[in-house]
Structure formats: structure tokens, C-alpha cells
Design a protein around this motif. Structure first.
Motif, PDB file in Angstrom:
ATOM      1  N   LYS A   1     -42.954  17.651   3.320  1.00 31.52           N
ATOM      2  CA  LYS A   1     -41.608  18.166   3.066  1.00 31.52           C
ATOM      3  C   LYS A   1     -41.656  19.655   2.711  1.00 31.52           C
ATOM      4  O   LYS A   1     -40.891  20.449   3.240  1.00 31.52           O
ATOM      5  CB  LYS A   1     -40.963  17.369   1.927  1.00 31.52           C
ATOM      6  CG  LYS A   1     -40.853  15.875   2.230  1.00 31.52           C
ATOM      7  CD  LYS A   1     -40.345  15.093   1.043  1.00 31.52           C
ATOM      8  CE  LYS A   1     -41.337  15.042  -0.099  1.00 31.52           C
ATOM      9  NZ  LYS A   1     -42.582  14.282   0.212  1.00 31.52           N
ATOM     10  N   SER A   2     -42.584  19.987   1.804  1.00 30.96           N
ATOM     11  CA  SER A   2     -42.664  21.400   1.396  1.00 30.96           C
ATOM     12  C   SER A   2     -43.145  22.261   2.550  1.00 30.96           C
ATOM     13  O   SER A   2     -42.667  23.393   2.725  1.00 30.96           O
ATOM     14  CB  SER A   2     -43.598  21.547   0.195  1.00 30.96           C
ATOM     15  OG  SER A   2     -43.118  20.754  -0.871  1.00 30.96           O
ATOM     16  N   SER A   3     -44.053  21.731   3.357  1.00 31.08           N
ATOM     17  CA  SER A   3     -44.514  22.492   4.531  1.00 31.08           C
ATOM     18  C   SER A   3     -43.349  22.740   5.474  1.00 31.08           C
ATOM     19  O   SER A   3     -43.236  23.812   6.073  1.00 31.08           O
ATOM     20  CB  SER A   3     -45.603  21.723   5.282  1.00 31.08           C
ATOM     21  OG  SER A   3     -46.659  21.424   4.431  1.00 31.08           O
ATOM     22  N   LEU A   4     -42.478  21.766   5.599  1.00 34.10           N
ATOM     23  CA  LEU A   4     -41.308  21.909   6.475  1.00 34.10           C
ATOM     24  C   LEU A   4     -40.342  22.950   5.908  1.00 34.10           C
ATOM     25  O   LEU A   4     -39.834  23.807   6.638  1.00 34.10           O
ATOM     26  CB  LEU A   4     -40.611  20.555   6.657  1.00 34.10           C
ATOM     27  CG  LEU A   4     -39.298  20.586   7.435  1.00 34.10           C
ATOM     28  CD1 LEU A   4     -39.496  21.149   8.833  1.00 34.10           C
ATOM     29  CD2 LEU A   4     -38.705  19.185   7.516  1.00 34.10           C
TER      30      LEU A   4
ATOM     31  N   ALA B   1     -50.880  14.247  -3.247  1.00 31.83           N
ATOM     32  CA  ALA B   1     -49.551  13.630  -3.301  1.00 31.83           C
ATOM     33  C   ALA B   1     -48.932  13.913  -4.670  1.00 31.83           C
ATOM     34  O   ALA B   1     -49.628  13.885  -5.692  1.00 31.83           O
ATOM     35  CB  ALA B   1     -49.658  12.130  -3.062  1.00 31.83           C
ATOM     36  N   GLY B   2     -47.651  14.176  -4.713  1.00 28.11           N
ATOM     37  CA  GLY B   2     -46.985  14.449  -5.995  1.00 28.11           C
ATOM     38  C   GLY B   2     -47.051  15.915  -6.372  1.00 28.11           C
ATOM     39  O   GLY B   2     -46.915  16.264  -7.542  1.00 28.11           O
ATOM     40  N   THR B   3     -47.221  16.790  -5.399  1.00 27.71           N
ATOM     41  CA  THR B   3     -47.301  18.234  -5.703  1.00 27.71           C
ATOM     42  C   THR B   3     -45.945  18.777  -6.153  1.00 27.71           C
ATOM     43  O   THR B   3     -45.845  19.477  -7.152  1.00 27.71           O
ATOM     44  CB  THR B   3     -47.804  19.008  -4.460  1.00 27.71           C
ATOM     45  OG1 THR B   3     -49.129  18.586  -4.177  1.00 27.71           O
ATOM     46  CG2 THR B   3     -47.783  20.506  -4.689  1.00 27.71           C
ATOM     47  N   THR B   4     -44.877  18.444  -5.401  1.00 31.72           N
ATOM     48  CA  THR B   4     -43.555  18.992  -5.742  1.00 31.72           C
ATOM     49  C   THR B   4     -42.896  18.136  -6.820  1.00 31.72           C
ATOM     50  O   THR B   4     -42.842  16.908  -6.688  1.00 31.72           O
ATOM     51  CB  THR B   4     -42.647  19.021  -4.489  1.00 31.72           C
ATOM     52  OG1 THR B   4     -43.320  19.737  -3.478  1.00 31.72           O
ATOM     53  CG2 THR B   4     -41.311  19.664  -4.775  1.00 31.72           C
ATOM     54  N   ARG B   5     -42.392  18.801  -7.840  1.00 36.14           N
ATOM     55  CA  ARG B   5     -41.671  18.071  -8.896  1.00 36.14           C
ATOM     56  C   ARG B   5     -40.259  18.646  -9.039  1.00 36.14           C
ATOM     57  O   ARG B   5     -39.280  17.941  -8.862  1.00 36.14           O
ATOM     58  CB  ARG B   5     -42.423  18.184 -10.237  1.00 36.14           C
ATOM     59  CG  ARG B   5     -43.555  17.179 -10.342  1.00 36.14           C
ATOM     60  CD  ARG B   5     -44.916  17.835 -10.380  1.00 36.14           C
ATOM     61  NE  ARG B   5     -45.993  16.874 -10.218  1.00 36.14           N
ATOM     62  CZ  ARG B   5     -46.622  16.287 -11.225  1.00 36.14           C
ATOM     63  NH1 ARG B   5     -46.258  16.542 -12.475  1.00 36.14           N
ATOM     64  NH2 ARG B   5     -47.603  15.451 -11.006  1.00 36.14           N
TER      65      ARG B   5
ATOM     66  N   SER C   1     -47.087  15.778  13.969  1.00 37.26           N
ATOM     67  CA  SER C   1     -47.170  15.351  15.367  1.00 37.26           C
ATOM     68  C   SER C   1     -48.566  15.627  15.935  1.00 37.26           C
ATOM     69  O   SER C   1     -48.996  14.957  16.871  1.00 37.26           O
ATOM     70  CB  SER C   1     -46.107  16.062  16.209  1.00 37.26           C
ATOM     71  OG  SER C   1     -46.309  17.448  16.144  1.00 37.26           O
ATOM     72  N   ASP C   2     -49.254  16.596  15.331  1.00 38.36           N
ATOM     73  CA  ASP C   2     -50.618  16.915  15.794  1.00 38.36           C
ATOM     74  C   ASP C   2     -51.577  15.755  15.546  1.00 38.36           C
ATOM     75  O   ASP C   2     -52.643  15.689  16.164  1.00 38.36           O
ATOM     76  CB  ASP C   2     -51.121  18.197  15.102  1.00 38.36           C
ATOM     77  CG  ASP C   2     -50.912  18.185  13.586  1.00 38.36           C
ATOM     78  OD1 ASP C   2     -49.753  18.028  13.144  1.00 38.36           O
ATOM     79  OD2 ASP C   2     -51.900  18.307  12.842  1.00 38.36           O
ATOM     80  N   LEU C   3     -51.199  14.849  14.632  1.00 43.30           N
ATOM     81  CA  LEU C   3     -52.065  13.701  14.326  1.00 43.30           C
ATOM     82  C   LEU C   3     -51.372  12.370  14.666  1.00 43.30           C
ATOM     83  O   LEU C   3     -51.799  11.312  14.199  1.00 43.30           O
ATOM     84  CB  LEU C   3     -52.428  13.683  12.823  1.00 43.30           C
ATOM     85  CG  LEU C   3     -53.095  14.933  12.235  1.00 43.30           C
ATOM     86  CD1 LEU C   3     -53.262  14.780  10.726  1.00 43.30           C
ATOM     87  CD2 LEU C   3     -54.459  15.170  12.892  1.00 43.30           C
TER      88      LEU C   3
HETATM   89  N1  GTP Z   1     -52.059  17.829  10.165  1.00 34.42           N
HETATM   90  C1  GTP Z   1     -50.934  18.185   9.559  1.00 34.42           C
HETATM   91  N2  GTP Z   1     -50.901  18.321   8.225  1.00 34.42           N
HETATM   92  C2  GTP Z   1     -49.736  18.673   7.643  1.00 34.42           C
HETATM   93  C3  GTP Z   1     -48.555  18.910   8.394  1.00 34.42           C
HETATM   94  N3  GTP Z   1     -47.575  19.233   7.542  1.00 34.42           N
HETATM   95  C4  GTP Z   1     -48.112  19.198   6.316  1.00 34.42           C
HETATM   96  N4  GTP Z   1     -49.419  18.868   6.378  1.00 34.42           N
HETATM   97  C5  GTP Z   1     -50.374  18.767   5.264  1.00 34.42           C
HETATM   98  O1  GTP Z   1     -50.022  17.686   4.440  1.00 34.42           O
HETATM   99  C6  GTP Z   1     -50.327  17.979   3.080  1.00 34.42           C
HETATM  100  C7  GTP Z   1     -49.110  17.754   2.189  1.00 34.42           C
HETATM  101  O2  GTP Z   1     -48.132  18.696   2.599  1.00 34.42           O
HETATM  102  P1  GTP Z   1     -46.858  19.036   1.710  1.00 34.42           P
HETATM  103  O3  GTP Z   1     -45.979  19.917   2.511  1.00 34.42           O
HETATM  104  O4  GTP Z   1     -47.298  19.537   0.354  1.00 34.42           O
HETATM  105  O5  GTP Z   1     -46.229  17.604   1.549  1.00 34.42           O
HETATM  106  P2  GTP Z   1     -44.993  17.140   0.615  1.00 34.42           P
HETATM  107  O6  GTP Z   1     -44.218  16.125   1.357  1.00 34.42           O
HETATM  108  O7  GTP Z   1     -44.241  18.331   0.149  1.00 34.42           O
HETATM  109  O8  GTP Z   1     -45.753  16.446  -0.579  1.00 34.42           O
HETATM  110  P3  GTP Z   1     -45.222  16.166  -2.092  1.00 34.42           P
HETATM  111  O9  GTP Z   1     -44.597  17.418  -2.605  1.00 34.42           O
HETATM  112  O10 GTP Z   1     -46.501  15.857  -2.824  1.00 34.42           O
HETATM  113  O11 GTP Z   1     -44.299  15.015  -2.040  1.00 34.42           O
HETATM  114  C8  GTP Z   1     -50.852  19.406   3.058  1.00 34.42           C
HETATM  115  O12 GTP Z   1     -52.269  19.378   3.064  1.00 34.42           O
HETATM  116  C9  GTP Z   1     -50.310  19.984   4.350  1.00 34.42           C
HETATM  117  O13 GTP Z   1     -51.112  21.036   4.893  1.00 34.42           O
HETATM  118  C10 GTP Z   1     -48.617  18.774   9.817  1.00 34.42           C
HETATM  119  O14 GTP Z   1     -47.648  18.971  10.556  1.00 34.42           O
HETATM  120  N5  GTP Z   1     -49.834  18.406  10.340  1.00 34.42           N
END
Ligand code: GTP
Ligand code: MG
Length: 212
Positions: free
Chosen positions: A1-4, A20-24, A104-106
């Protein structure tokens, strides 16, 4: 989610880690897709947790589901749905939502809407948001200009206000400045009342109690 969120904002705003659980806290940002201004809110992932801080974050995520105009439910394309995903699908089913498969890459299979936030390959999601907006499936609680006539009048008002500002800066007489201000006012009045001219001030006083 945060990456998006970061990919949509094109900046490293939210912390991303593999843990997991990075964003609060809720992490927010504004982005404009074509003519759609989006106020994005990145939330904690919703799941069972014994960590008190994380639990508060999860509560905030759940509250955000109720207040959002659109929910972007981010699922993981690299694994099958788990129980938590099923719960989220139920929790959001009656809300305006887009289900998007990230990583999608995985991906273990082909999904109707898949992206890779990591690779900034998010165009399919952007297109889906724009399509929902175009089909009027996205209601917003914010007031909007919703037709060409209103947008045209708004631009006209903006031009006249720019002219007025320039006239003030150039030291023109008040009478000259007033002409532009009156035209800006008429254009704004036109937005509120269609083609009829009416008092914008009356309209504002009718709806809001100013200065009391
Ligand atoms: N291979 C791959 N890894 C991804 C992708 N998007 C995110 N990640 C990885 O997934 C992990 C978690 O990504 P976050 O964006 O922190 O995920 P989040 O949903 O915000 O996680 P929380 O805040 O913990 O709920 C990181 O190591 C990212 O690099 C993707 O499109 N492909
Ligand atoms: Mg996060």
C-alpha cells in the motif's frame, strides 16, 4: 500500500519496509490524475495484531473505510487470498472500491487488474480510477464543478480576477479594477444559479451564517 502511495505521488513519502505492520499512522498526499484531484490516504494493513500501537493504526484504517469516497483494496498477486483478504473483501463490498493486485512481477496468475508498485507500473490502476470517475461511479463529498459550462465560467472568473490583480499591481484606478471584479462576480454567480443572475452574497448567506 505504501509503495503504491509513493508511486502515485512520485515521491518517497511513506516508509516502506519488508516488515508487515510498518505503517501505523495514516499517511496522506494529493495527486491530480487528468482532472481528478485525489486525496490519497495510506493506511495500516488490516489484520489481527497484539501490538497496541499497530492496533490503533488498524482501527484508523477501518474508520477510513467509512469516510473514503473510494477504497483501493490492495491484494498481493504473489500469493493466494488468505482469511484476512476474504474479510477485507467482505468489509468493503458495499463501498465504491477498486480491487488491485500488486506485485504483478511475482504474480502466480493473471489478474484483471494488476500492477507493480515497486516497478512503478501502475498505469492500469490509474486508468481504472479515471474510468470510474468518467462513469460517475465516484461520488465525492466535496463540491465539484461538474460540467463544461461551470468550468468555463470558473475559468472566466479566474481570468478576471487575474486581470484585477494585475491592475491593482499596476496602480490603476479603482473604477477600472471594479469592472474586472464585477465580471468575475457575475461568472461565479452564473455557476451557482445557471444562466440567471442573482446575488451570490444572498446565496452564501442563505446557506451559511457568516461572521456571527
Ligand atoms: N516484488 C514486489 N515487491 C513489492 C511491490 N510493491 C511493494 N513491494 C515490497 O513489499 C514490501 C512491503 O511494501 P509496503 O509498501 O511497505 O507494504 P504495505 O502494504 O504498506 O505494508 P504495511 O504498511 O506493513 O501494511 C516492501 O519490501 C516492498 O518493496 C511490487 O510491486 N513487487
Ligand atoms: Mg505501509
Amino acid at each position: 500500500k505504501s509503495s503504491l502511495l509513493n508511486a502515485l505521488l512520485n515521491e518517497d513519502k511513506a516508509i516502506v519496509t519488508p516488515i508487515a505492520g510498518t505503517t501505523r499512522d495514516l499517511v496522506e498526499g494529493w495527486v491530480r490524475l487528468k482532472n481528478i484531484p485525489l486525496h490519497l490516504i495510506d493506511t495500516a494493513g488490516i489484520h489481527q495484531s497484539d501490538d497496541i500501537v499497530e492496533r490503533i493504526g488498524i482501527d484508523r484504517s477501518i474508520q477510513s473505510i467509512d469516510s473514503a469516497d473510494l477504497i483501493i483494496l490492495v491484494l498481493d498477486a504473489s500469493m493466494l487470498h488468505d482469511e484476512r483478504d476474504e474479510q477485507l473483501l467482505v468489509l468493503t463490498q458495499n463501498k465504491p472500491r477498486i480491487i488491485v493486485y500488486n506485485k504483478s512481477d511475482l504474480a502466480i496468475k493473471e489478474y484483471p487488474l494488476q500492477i507493480s508498485a515497486l516497478n512503478k507500473d501502475i498505469q492500469p490502476l490509474i486508468q481504472e480510477i479515471e474510468a470510474m470517475f468518467a462513469k460517475h461511479l465516484l461520488a465525492t463529498k466535496q463540491p465539484l464543478l461538474h460540467n463544461e459550462r461551470q468550468i468555463g465560467l470558473f475559468r472566466l472568473a479566474q481570468n478576471h480576477m487575474e486581470n484585477a490583480k494585475q491592475a491593482i499591481e499596476a496602480g490603476y484606478e479603482v473604477d477600472i479594477i471594479t469592472i474586472d471584479l464585477q465580471q468575475a462576480y457575475d461568472a461565479l454567480t452564473g455557476i451557482v444559479h445557471g444562466s440567471q443572475k442573482a446575488s451570490l452574497i444572498d446565496e452564501i448567506f442563505e446557506k451559511f451564517c457568516l461572521g456571527k
